[in-house]
Design an enzyme around this catalytic site. Structure first.
Site, PDB file in Angstrom:
ATOM      1  N   ASP A  36      60.733  67.641 121.886  1.00  0.00           N
ATOM      2  CA  ASP A  36      60.826  68.815 123.184  1.00  0.00           C
ATOM      3  C   ASP A  36      59.327  69.747 122.737  1.00  0.00           C
ATOM      4  OD1 ASP A  36      62.077  72.253 123.758  1.00  0.00           O
ATOM      5  OD2 ASP A  36      61.002  70.467 124.734  1.00  0.00           O
ATOM      6  N   ASP A 220      54.898  69.081 128.199  1.00  0.00           N
ATOM      7  CA  ASP A 220      56.857  69.351 128.118  1.00  0.00           C
ATOM      8  C   ASP A 220      57.709  67.936 128.085  1.00  0.00           C
ATOM      9  OD1 ASP A 220      58.928  72.333 128.768  1.00  0.00           O
ATOM     10  OD2 ASP A 220      58.231  70.958 127.185  1.00  0.00           O
TER      11      ASP A 220
HETATM   12  N1  LIG Z   1      63.123  72.566 127.306  1.00  0.00           N
HETATM   13  C1  LIG Z   1      64.172  72.961 126.099  1.00  0.00           C
HETATM   14  C2  LIG Z   1      65.410  72.605 126.094  1.00  0.00           C
HETATM   15  C3  LIG Z   1      65.770  70.894 126.087  1.00  0.00           C
HETATM   16  C4  LIG Z   1      67.540  70.512 126.601  1.00  0.00           C
HETATM   17  C5  LIG Z   1      68.286  71.970 127.293  1.00  0.00           C
HETATM   18  C6  LIG Z   1      69.474  71.436 127.564  1.00  0.00           C
HETATM   19  C7  LIG Z   1      70.360  72.264 127.787  1.00  0.00           C
HETATM   20  C8  LIG Z   1      71.084  71.884 128.657  1.00  0.00           C
HETATM   21  C9  LIG Z   1      71.332  70.317 127.554  1.00  0.00           C
HETATM   22  O1  LIG Z   1      70.210  70.527 126.917  1.00  0.00           O
HETATM   23  N2  LIG Z   1      68.043  73.198 127.665  1.00  0.00           N
HETATM   24  C10 LIG Z   1      67.103  73.608 126.824  1.00  0.00           C
END
Ligand SMILES: NCc1ccc(-c2ccco2)nc1
Length: 331
Positions: A36, A220
């Site tokens: 990320d 992102d």
């Molecule tokens: N931008 C950061 C991020 C990445 C994944 C997730 C996420 C939530 C539920 C599953 O995955 N949330 C935020």
């Protein structure tokens, strides 16, 4: 030592996120993590995560690793733009991805995760590739995997070659010329507060005229969709019969049978075109005639986000030299 690792879509129907295999500890424990560029914490589901919050995820057990060391007195807590979050404590351990090993990488073990993480069994944690200034560990902030690995790489770079409904790659330490066409256009990066922030030079809808503009946004990899200023997305969806910005569905939806235009964004004197198919993101629910757009308004976010819908249309170089830059190429 350079490296290369797969970026695997977690769902075959639509690109909600991509995970990459990593190994942690001795003997190595393999987890699949979401790389990320929009955050800077490396955290994992762990033996410290309550069983009620674990639903199929692989976990990291530091007590089973002979090289794990507790970072005493350190904690972390993070909240993401989508409302998800997690918190816990910190170990250091050996961390390897695609053949690149960092010994003594800060690995943040989750003691709490929000329900959206619990419900996503394919994501076993995140690897933040933003700038280390964003790391949430208290009282001493920790370095990202990339910051720790940089000095061992041939070049202080990593690249993202994400793909539509297919497996892509993250490369570390080198630029693979076979992964793009033409030239890479490099843009300056604003590192404050810690995102890969750059300025796009404008946009075009389908085959329409190019609109010069300065669109400041973040690259992102951890965000599924792309969120741009209201005037941009209004002009895009205005070209689609039946498209509406729905409070009920929380964004622009349209009849799945609609023919969508492509979307082009400027990167300096060059540009990247997102094919219409990438913007036809997903049916609201399985079998629904209503589809959710991959291009949404950033009005309520306070930041423009070039998420996976845009990134997968390009080969992107995250150059961690001093000063950092971001490179874009067609592919
Ligand atoms: N931008 C950061 C991020 C990445 C994944 C997730 C996420 C939530 C539920 C599953 O995955 N949330 C935020």
């Amino acid at each position: 030592e350079n490296g290369s690792a797969a970026a695997i879509p977690i769902d075959p129907r639509f690109d909600i996120a991509y995970v990459t295999p990593v190994t942690i500890g001795t003997p190595p424990q393999t987890l699949y993590l979401d790389f990320d560029t929009g955050s800077s914490d490396l955290w994992v589901f762990s033996s410290h995560t309550p069983e009620s919050q674990v639903r199929g995820q692989r976990i990291y057990s530091p007590e089973k690793s002979s090289t794990a060391k507790l970072l005493a007195g350190h904690t972390w807590s993070i909240l993401y733009g989508d409302g998800s979050g997690s918190l816990g404590n910190v170990y250091t351990d050996n961390f390897t991805v695609g053949g690149v090993t960092v010994t003594s990488q800060a690995v943040q073990t989750a003691q709490q995760v929000s329900y959206s993480f619990t419900s996503q069994s394919e994501i076993h944690g995140l690897v933040g590739l933003g700038f280390s200034t964003l790391n949430t560990v208290f009282p001493n902030g920790q370095l990202t995997f990339f910051d720790n690995a940089k000095s061992t790489l041939d070049s202080p770079v990593f690249t993202a070659d994400l793909k539509w409904k297919k497996e892509g790659t993250y490369d570390f330490g080198f630029i693979d010329e076979t992964k793009y066409t033409g030239e890479i256009t490099y843009l300056p990066v604003q590192t404050d507060p810690g995102y890969w922030t750059f300025t796009s030079s404008g946009y075009a809808v389908g085959d329409g005229a190019f609109h010069p503009a300065s669109i400041v946004g973040i690259a992102d990899t951890g965000t599924s969709l792309t969120y741009l200023p209201a005037e941009v997305v209004t002009s895009y969806w205005g070209q689609v019969d039946g498209a509406v910005d729905s409070d009920y569905y929380g964004g622009y939806v349209f009849p799945c049978s609609s023919k969508l235009p492509s979307f082009t964004f400027g990167v300096g004197p060059a540009n990247i075109t997102i094919p219409a198919s990438y913007i036809n993101y997903a049916q609201i629910t399985e079998g629904s005639p209503v589809c959710f757009g991959g291009l949404q308004s950033s009005s309520w976010l306070g930041v423009n986000i070039w998420g996976d819908v845009a990134l997968k249309a390009a080969f992107v170089v995250f150059n961690g030299a001093n000063p950092p830059t971001i490179g874009w190429a067609k592919k």
